[in-house]
Design an enzyme around this catalytic site. Structure first.
Site, PDB file in Angstrom:
ATOM      1  N   TYR A  73       6.849  24.361  25.790  1.00 36.96           N
ATOM      2  CA  TYR A  73       5.748  23.632  26.436  1.00 36.96           C
ATOM      3  C   TYR A  73       6.106  23.171  27.843  1.00 36.96           C
ATOM      4  CZ  TYR A  73       2.650  23.802  22.468  1.00 36.96           C
ATOM      5  OH  TYR A  73       1.809  24.266  21.486  1.00 36.96           O
ATOM      6  N   GLN A 108     -11.291  24.723  26.190  1.00 36.67           N
ATOM      7  CA  GLN A 108     -10.200  25.037  25.264  1.00 36.67           C
ATOM      8  C   GLN A 108      -8.872  25.104  26.011  1.00 36.67           C
ATOM      9  OE1 GLN A 108     -13.003  28.448  24.013  1.00 36.67           O
ATOM     10  NE2 GLN A 108     -11.409  28.437  22.466  1.00 36.67           N
ATOM     11  N   HIS A 128      -8.497  21.088  23.031  1.00 37.32           N
ATOM     12  CA  HIS A 128      -7.173  21.519  22.571  1.00 37.32           C
ATOM     13  C   HIS A 128      -6.065  20.723  23.232  1.00 37.32           C
ATOM     14  CE1 HIS A 128      -8.911  25.701  21.242  1.00 37.32           C
ATOM     15  NE2 HIS A 128      -9.308  24.712  20.475  1.00 37.32           N
ATOM     16  N   SER A 214     -12.850  33.912  23.495  1.00 34.61           N
ATOM     17  CA  SER A 214     -13.001  35.015  22.554  1.00 34.61           C
ATOM     18  C   SER A 214     -13.521  34.557  21.198  1.00 34.61           C
ATOM     19  CB  SER A 214     -11.650  35.698  22.373  1.00 34.61           C
ATOM     20  OG  SER A 214     -10.716  34.758  21.875  1.00 34.61           O
ATOM     21  N   ASN A 238     -18.140  37.074  30.111  1.00 35.57           N
ATOM     22  CA  ASN A 238     -16.888  37.618  29.600  1.00 35.57           C
ATOM     23  C   ASN A 238     -16.881  39.121  29.882  1.00 35.57           C
ATOM     24  OD1 ASN A 238     -14.632  38.346  27.959  1.00 35.57           O
ATOM     25  ND2 ASN A 238     -14.994  36.507  26.725  1.00 35.57           N
ATOM     26  N   ALA A 260     -15.153  35.679  35.391  1.00 32.24           N
ATOM     27  CA  ALA A 260     -15.642  34.299  35.387  1.00 32.24           C
ATOM     28  C   ALA A 260     -16.014  33.820  36.793  1.00 32.24           C
ATOM     29  CB  ALA A 260     -14.574  33.386  34.788  1.00 32.24           C
TER      30      ALA A 260
END
Ligand SMILES: [Zn+2]
Length: 274
Positions: A73, A108, A128, A214, A238, A260
């Site tokens: 991370y 997300q 998220h 997705s 997309n 995008a």
């Protein structure tokens, strides 16, 4: 009429009223060089062991190997820190500025790029989490805190030491700190991920704009399903087909098979033009 022209008309109509909910995924950030980390870019080697992203991004992995999970991370945090918001992010910020309290952004992405464009944080639901934040692994509260500066520019191969782990501890109770991200073996909630707020926004939307996602995760799919049942226009931006395209085709919206940035600039122009 082609779908982009119909989408422009739809966004022009938003000038006079209506609530826009924008849902973004990895596609918008891929354009500024942030890999999804669900694929090849997410593989992580420590010693002789190779970890897959789906096994590293779990509570179970953190419990057994916190230093390995943190090293992954912290490296990704550096990648996100080095990136800058792209024209897609800036276009979303223009929509936010044009609509004020008629705008909600559900993302997300944990890369923190949307917040950097100056959108009111209260209108961004990071469902998220955010890779720049940590929180208590023992859940003494849902509060998050900044990851200290000493972890800036974390090299890919650097080991996370016990001293590093100490620097990441929860400032309230001293328990180990964890990345403020939703893991694959965890559930959405309101306190940490604003899941209820995201669903409420979808329930009150007049237009749902889906960008670069997705449909692999549960809450965004619920937002799509809910919006399809309500029969509001869903626009799916997309380059590739995906479940949101199927939702969109059942509504007065449609499918925009472009990148995008290009689509969002066109739609922000339609919304903001005098
Ligand atoms: Zn704590």
């Amino acid at each position: 009429m082609d779908d982009m022209v119909r989408a422009q008309r739809c966004f022009e109509a938003l000038r006079d009223g209506g609530v826009l909910v924008v849902l973004t995924g990895a596609g918008i950030s891929a354009e500024v060089g942030i890999p999804t980390f669900r694929g090849e870019e997410g593989y992580w080697t420590r010693g002789s062991k190779v970890y897959q992203p789906m096994e590293l991004a779990t509570r179970a992995a953190f419990e057994s190997e916190p230093a390995t999970v943190w090293s992954w991370y912290l490296y990704r945090r550096g990648v996100c820190s080095a990136a800058a918001p792209g024209r897609g992010h800036e276009a979303v910020a223009r929509m936010a500025a044009a609509l004020g309290d008629r705008f909600h952004l559900v993302t997300q992405n944990v890369d923190g790029l949307h917040p950097r464009t100056g959108i009111d944080p209260a209108r961004i639901y990071e469902i998220h989490g955010n890779i720049f934040r940590a929180r208590c692994s023992r859940d003494c509260s849902a509060a998050t805190y900044s990851i200290p500066d000493r972890f800036d520019d974390w090299p890919k191969d650097a080991e996370v030491t016990d001293e590093d782990l100490d620097a990441l501890r929860c400032p309230a109770c001293g328990a180990p700190g964890r990345p403020h991200v939703l893991w694959f073996d965890e559930c959405y909630d309101e306190a940490r991920y604003r899941a209820d707020s995201a669903l409420s926004a979808a329930a009150g939307a007049d237009v749902l704009l889906v960008v670069g996602t997705s449909g692999a995760t549960n809450l965004p799919m619920q937002m799509g399903a809910l919006s399809a049942v309500r029969n509001i226009p869903i626009w799916d931006v997309n380059p590739e087909d995906n479940p949101f395209g199927d939702f969109a085709r059942r509504t007065p919206g449609g499918v925009l098979r472009t990148g995008a940035g290009e689509a969002l600039v066109t739609l922000a122009d339609a919304l903001a033009a005098a």
